[in-house]
Design a protein around this motif. Structure first.
Motif, PDB file in Angstrom:
ATOM      1  N   GLN A 270     -10.227   8.178 -10.103  1.00  0.00           N
ATOM      2  CA  GLN A 270      -9.935   6.795  -9.728  1.00  0.00           C
ATOM      3  C   GLN A 270      -9.366   6.015 -10.913  1.00  0.00           C
ATOM      4  O   GLN A 270      -8.428   5.221 -10.761  1.00  0.00           O
ATOM      5  CB  GLN A 270     -11.200   6.124  -9.209  1.00  0.00           C
ATOM      6  CG  GLN A 270     -11.759   6.762  -7.947  1.00  0.00           C
ATOM      7  CD  GLN A 270     -13.086   6.156  -7.535  1.00  0.00           C
ATOM      8  OE1 GLN A 270     -13.222   4.934  -7.436  1.00  0.00           O
ATOM      9  NE2 GLN A 270     -14.088   7.006  -7.314  1.00  0.00           N
TER      10      GLN A 270
ATOM     11  N   ASP B  67       0.050   5.104   0.918  1.00  0.00           N
ATOM     12  CA  ASP B  67      -0.987   5.930   1.538  1.00  0.00           C
ATOM     13  C   ASP B  67      -1.285   7.172   0.700  1.00  0.00           C
ATOM     14  O   ASP B  67      -0.424   7.666  -0.057  1.00  0.00           O
ATOM     15  CB  ASP B  67      -0.534   6.330   2.939  1.00  0.00           C
ATOM     16  CG  ASP B  67      -1.650   6.965   3.741  1.00  0.00           C
ATOM     17  OD1 ASP B  67      -2.514   6.222   4.229  1.00  0.00           O
ATOM     18  OD2 ASP B  67      -1.653   8.208   3.861  1.00  0.00           O
ATOM     19  N   ASN B  68      -2.515   7.699   0.864  1.00  0.00           N
ATOM     20  CA  ASN B  68      -2.913   8.847   0.049  1.00  0.00           C
ATOM     21  C   ASN B  68      -2.212  10.143   0.441  1.00  0.00           C
ATOM     22  O   ASN B  68      -2.332  11.153  -0.254  1.00  0.00           O
ATOM     23  CB  ASN B  68      -4.434   9.042   0.096  1.00  0.00           C
ATOM     24  CG  ASN B  68      -4.955   9.308   1.498  1.00  0.00           C
ATOM     25  OD1 ASN B  68      -4.191   9.380   2.453  1.00  0.00           O
ATOM     26  ND2 ASN B  68      -6.268   9.427   1.607  1.00  0.00           N
ATOM     27  N   THR B  69      -1.466  10.131   1.543  1.00  0.00           N
ATOM     28  CA  THR B  69      -0.692  11.320   1.922  1.00  0.00           C
ATOM     29  C   THR B  69       0.723  11.269   1.373  1.00  0.00           C
ATOM     30  O   THR B  69       1.518  12.189   1.619  1.00  0.00           O
ATOM     31  CB  THR B  69      -0.628  11.454   3.451  1.00  0.00           C
ATOM     32  OG1 THR B  69       0.030  10.307   4.003  1.00  0.00           O
ATOM     33  CG2 THR B  69      -2.023  11.565   4.044  1.00  0.00           C
TER      34      THR B  69
ATOM     35  N   ARG C  38      -3.421   0.460  -3.474  1.00  0.00           N
ATOM     36  CA  ARG C  38      -2.832  -0.793  -2.996  1.00  0.00           C
ATOM     37  C   ARG C  38      -2.793  -1.789  -4.146  1.00  0.00           C
ATOM     38  O   ARG C  38      -3.706  -1.824  -4.987  1.00  0.00           O
ATOM     39  CB  ARG C  38      -3.604  -1.373  -1.810  1.00  0.00           C
ATOM     40  CG  ARG C  38      -4.959  -1.921  -2.142  1.00  0.00           C
ATOM     41  CD  ARG C  38      -5.527  -2.777  -0.997  1.00  0.00           C
ATOM     42  NE  ARG C  38      -5.629  -2.023   0.240  1.00  0.00           N
ATOM     43  CZ  ARG C  38      -6.713  -1.355   0.623  1.00  0.00           C
ATOM     44  NH1 ARG C  38      -7.796  -1.330  -0.173  1.00  0.00           N
ATOM     45  NH2 ARG C  38      -6.756  -0.703   1.758  1.00  0.00           N
TER      46      ARG C  38
ATOM     47  N   GLU D 285       0.820  -1.206   0.000  1.00  0.00           N
ATOM     48  CA  GLU D 285       0.000   0.000   0.000  1.00  0.00           C
ATOM     49  C   GLU D 285       0.859   1.262   0.000  1.00  0.00           C
ATOM     50  O   GLU D 285       1.907   1.319   0.657  1.00  0.00           O
ATOM     51  CB  GLU D 285      -0.905   0.017   1.240  1.00  0.00           C
ATOM     52  CG  GLU D 285      -1.932  -1.098   1.262  1.00  0.00           C
ATOM     53  CD  GLU D 285      -2.837  -1.016   2.483  1.00  0.00           C
ATOM     54  OE1 GLU D 285      -3.931  -1.601   2.446  1.00  0.00           O
ATOM     55  OE2 GLU D 285      -2.436  -0.354   3.473  1.00  0.00           O
TER      56      GLU D 285
ATOM     57  N   GLN E 248      -6.259  -1.522  -6.315  1.00  0.00           N
ATOM     58  CA  GLN E 248      -7.428  -0.882  -5.731  1.00  0.00           C
ATOM     59  C   GLN E 248      -7.102   0.534  -5.279  1.00  0.00           C
ATOM     60  O   GLN E 248      -5.985   0.794  -4.802  1.00  0.00           O
ATOM     61  CB  GLN E 248      -7.930  -1.680  -4.515  1.00  0.00           C
ATOM     62  CG  GLN E 248      -8.311  -3.114  -4.803  1.00  0.00           C
ATOM     63  CD  GLN E 248      -8.601  -3.883  -3.527  1.00  0.00           C
ATOM     64  OE1 GLN E 248      -8.326  -3.403  -2.425  1.00  0.00           O
ATOM     65  NE2 GLN E 248      -9.176  -5.063  -3.669  1.00  0.00           N
TER      66      GLN E 248
ATOM     67  N   ASN F 292      -2.436   6.479  -2.613  1.00  0.00           N
ATOM     68  CA  ASN F 292      -3.826   6.075  -2.447  1.00  0.00           C
ATOM     69  C   ASN F 292      -4.162   4.808  -3.227  1.00  0.00           C
ATOM     70  O   ASN F 292      -5.318   4.577  -3.576  1.00  0.00           O
ATOM     71  CB  ASN F 292      -4.779   7.212  -2.853  1.00  0.00           C
ATOM     72  CG  ASN F 292      -6.169   7.042  -2.268  1.00  0.00           C
ATOM     73  OD1 ASN F 292      -6.349   6.355  -1.264  1.00  0.00           O
ATOM     74  ND2 ASN F 292      -7.159   7.662  -2.897  1.00  0.00           N
TER      75      ASN F 292
ATOM     76  N   MET G 101      -7.491   3.082  -2.443  1.00  0.00           N
ATOM     77  CA  MET G 101      -7.694   2.867  -1.018  1.00  0.00           C
ATOM     78  C   MET G 101      -8.800   3.737  -0.440  1.00  0.00           C
ATOM     79  O   MET G 101      -9.597   3.300   0.378  1.00  0.00           O
ATOM     80  CB  MET G 101      -6.371   3.100  -0.273  1.00  0.00           C
ATOM     81  CG  MET G 101      -5.277   2.127  -0.675  1.00  0.00           C
ATOM     82  SD  MET G 101      -3.636   2.613  -0.070  1.00  0.00           S
ATOM     83  CE  MET G 101      -3.902   2.672   1.696  1.00  0.00           C
ATOM     84  N   ASP G 102      -8.850   5.000  -0.824  1.00  0.00           N
ATOM     85  CA  ASP G 102      -9.838   5.938  -0.276  1.00  0.00           C
ATOM     86  C   ASP G 102     -10.406   6.753  -1.422  1.00  0.00           C
ATOM     87  O   ASP G 102      -9.711   7.573  -2.030  1.00  0.00           O
ATOM     88  CB  ASP G 102      -9.173   6.847   0.765  1.00  0.00           C
ATOM     89  CG  ASP G 102     -10.168   7.802   1.415  1.00  0.00           C
ATOM     90  OD1 ASP G 102     -11.371   7.724   1.104  1.00  0.00           O
ATOM     91  OD2 ASP G 102      -9.726   8.643   2.230  1.00  0.00           O
ATOM     92  N   ILE G 103     -11.693   6.557  -1.731  1.00  0.00           N
ATOM     93  CA  ILE G 103     -12.297   7.245  -2.883  1.00  0.00           C
ATOM     94  C   ILE G 103     -12.934   8.574  -2.492  1.00  0.00           C
ATOM     95  O   ILE G 103     -13.520   9.240  -3.346  1.00  0.00           O
ATOM     96  CB  ILE G 103     -13.352   6.340  -3.556  1.00  0.00           C
ATOM     97  CG1 ILE G 103     -14.520   6.055  -2.601  1.00  0.00           C
ATOM     98  CG2 ILE G 103     -12.723   5.043  -4.040  1.00  0.00           C
ATOM     99  CD1 ILE G 103     -15.672   5.320  -3.263  1.00  0.00           C
ATOM    100  N   SER G 104     -12.788   8.970  -1.227  1.00  0.00           N
ATOM    101  CA  SER G 104     -13.403  10.226  -0.783  1.00  0.00           C
ATOM    102  C   SER G 104     -12.893  11.403  -1.613  1.00  0.00           C
ATOM    103  O   SER G 104     -11.681  11.616  -1.725  1.00  0.00           O
ATOM    104  CB  SER G 104     -13.097  10.472   0.689  1.00  0.00           C
ATOM    105  OG  SER G 104     -13.564   9.412   1.489  1.00  0.00           O
TER     106      SER G 104
END
Length: 319
Positions: free
Chosen positions: A138, A83-85, A167, A81, A126, A165, A128-131
């Protein structure tokens, strides 16, 4: 623009989720005054884990699972993964030496064999966070993700490109080698995958173990000669049963017949085992239960099956 006046232009942009290099913005005023402002990608730090399941288990286990004689398939998942940050993770090396996975054989003792006769490797990716992300955002992330190249029946050794963001999941499905009843894989085995990023020097590793199911050994001694006559022949049956779901390996069996001091020399000892299909039951070498001697054997006993003599229990029998 009047004297002593400042005009401010505020520009808000949406950075593409796949941006992975320095952003330079140059402003020119009246063809003469130039201002330059740059922005560089953030560093990244990856996370990974490896898990395992056997046959049709409903979920994966992060530490270990169990297998038995009836087990045929072991499935591993390696999850990496970003991360989105984080920034974009480039040239991530992912390795898993599947061909090196070995376990002890039931016989001969202290001999290992490769666990898998074949395996397949597949991958998924995938967000990870679609917000706050549109469907197009995406899609861009997944399109920018490269899981590398790999093939079935070879070790996983690939290089991935992973945007923030995202994985990536590698799934390895191994077929346990059941090709020969004289080569029965029995012992526990552990496998470790590694992830290395040359861009930031980060190295990660995680392993998953598969352990044999436990046996349940019981012994029973019978004789049809509850009452004996001097000089007559008597017989004894010694059953060593396994009613567990795992192989019983190197079970010590001893009977000090000489120590009784009541039998004439020349008794005989015979050994038989259960009739399970591809049974692993083994009564040890004849030298460990010689005619006219004692029984001092190390036996292997097949797990309990669904049907058969003695309620399907595996056994070794000495008479």
């Amino acid at each position: 623009i009047p004297p002593h006046t400042v005009v401010t232009y505020t520009i808000k942009v949406h950075v593409a989720p796949t941006a992975n290099s320095k952003i330079s913005n140059i402003v020119t005023v009246d063809g003469k005054a130039i201002a330059d402002r740059g922005s560089v990608p953030k560093e990244f730090s990856l996370a990974m884990n490896k898990s395992v399941k056997v046959d049709d288990e409903s979920s994966f286990h992060s530490l270990y699972s169990h297998y038995s004689k009836q087990s045929n398939v072991v499935t591993y998942q390696i999850v990496v993964e970003n991360d989105n940050t984080n920034g974009f993770a480039t040239d991530v090396e992912i390795k898993d030496p599947i061909s090196a996975i070995e376990a002890d054989m039931l016989e001969p003792d202290n001999t290992t064999m490769p666990v898998f006769s074949s395996w397949t490797i597949s991958s998924t990716k995938q967000v990870m966070d679609i917000s706050g992300l549109s469907a197009d955002d995406q899609k861009q992330l997944l399109n920018a993700t490269d899981v590398g190249t790999f093939s079935d029946n070879t070790d996983l050794d690939t290089t991935a490109q992973i945007p923030p963001n995202v994985r990536v999941i590698y799934t390895i499905v191994g077929q346990i080698d059941r090709s020969s009843s004289s080569k029965i894989v029995w012992g526990s085995f552990t496998n470790t995958a590694t992830v290395y990023s040359p861009d930031n020097g980060q190295t990660l590793s995680d392993g998953a173990a598969v352990q044999p199911e436990t046996p349940d050994v019981q012994v029973l001694k019978l004789t049809p000669n509850d009452i004996f006559q001097l000089g007559s022949e008597v017989s004894f049956d010694i059953f060593v049963f396994n009613k567990g779901s795992g192989y019983a390996n190197d079970v010590d069996v001893s009977d000090d017949i000489n120590g009784l001091g009541v039998f004439e020399p020349g008794w005989t000892i015979e050994a038989t085992t259960d009739d399970h299909i591809s049974s692993g039951s083994y009564a040890d070498e004849k030298s460990t239960w010689p005619d006219g001697g004692n029984i001092a054997s190390k036996v292997d006993i097949d797990p309990k099956s669904d049907s058969g003599k003695w309620n399907g229990m595996g056994y070794v029998k000495y008479t």
